[in-house]
Design an enzyme around this catalytic site. Sequence first.
Site, mmCIF file in Angstrom:
data_model
loop_
_atom_site.group_PDB
_atom_site.id
_atom_site.type_symbol
_atom_site.label_atom_id
_atom_site.label_comp_id
_atom_site.label_asym_id
_atom_site.label_seq_id
_atom_site.Cartn_x
_atom_site.Cartn_y
_atom_site.Cartn_z
ATOM 1 N N CYS A 1 -5.315 -2.983 2.820
ATOM 2 C CA CYS A 1 -5.085 -2.834 4.201
ATOM 3 C C CYS A 1 -6.323 -2.643 5.308
ATOM 4 C CB CYS A 1 -4.392 -1.600 4.344
ATOM 5 S SG CYS A 1 -3.519 -1.182 6.010
ATOM 6 N N GLU B 1 0.848 -1.062 0.045
ATOM 7 C CA GLU B 1 -0.177 0.130 0.086
ATOM 8 C C GLU B 1 0.996 1.453 0.118
ATOM 9 O OE1 GLU B 1 -3.637 1.899 2.656
ATOM 10 O OE2 GLU B 1 -2.117 0.534 3.569
ATOM 11 N N LYS C 1 -9.469 2.144 -2.111
ATOM 12 C CA LYS C 1 -9.591 1.541 -1.056
ATOM 13 C C LYS C 1 -11.301 2.022 -0.480
ATOM 14 C CE LYS C 1 -7.475 1.654 3.372
ATOM 15 N NZ LYS C 1 -6.048 2.090 4.332
#
Length: 278
Positions: A160, A41, A119
């Site tokens: 994440c 990330e 995300k």
Amino acid sequence: MRVSVLQMNPGANKADNIAQARALIRDAVEQDRPDIVSLPEVWDSLGGDRGTRAENAEVLPPRGSNEPGGEAYEFLRRTAREARVYVHGGSIIEQGPEKLFNTTVVLDPDGVELARYRKMHLFDIVGPDGVGYRESASYGAGDEIVCYDAGGVRVGCAICYDVRFPDLFWKLREAGAELIFLPSAFTLATGRDHWEALIRGRAIETQCWFAAPATWGRHLEGKGEPRFTYGHSMVVNPWGHVVARASDGVGWVTARIDRELTAKVRRDMPVLDHRKRL
């Protein structure tokens, strides 16, 4: 299929981060001959202040176009073409119309973009060490479930903090995913207790392979305060076993995605068929 997950120690200097990624990918491709290489990330820009993040952000080219992108995007595209591998580009900072986005781009061995994922779940928490994070102050949230096909394998995208929200992963499984990438910059404080447990749990629940490239080590935030990420990049199989793991430091690990194992696990325990929608 062979998958390499890279573990990096990026900072706010974009050129240095690209150089680090280039060296790691070169060595991983030469030594392990993967079909897919994957980055963590925000490998292109971790830390710094809001102005630095905005400066490092890139306007991505229209999907399906041959228009040039920014430095990080073009590095990923060129790497895919030169190494003849799929590149799951972790995530880079995308410049949106109002806010930034934390965005995955995936390139095939011809350098053609296969997928783009923003995300969904933003990291607005206070960690067990008392450090606060407010990702939503700078970033917008994505709203699209994204899968793509690579070498006959259906691949799902997550980033994440997404790992704490199992509904996303059920959606990816329902969309046909066999392998899910989870590029991360997991904090040291949460990673020590939750990183492996969450990944193994999601793998067991969805009966998918998980490939989780991560950042590791120290970086500096905008006012020079140090922050630490956990690393321990790993590949986990659909039975929840860790089949490859990086320790501390910069490097990579490679594992083979065994589709016969996936089929066996799903045949012997057909949880998707048994699932009740409550």
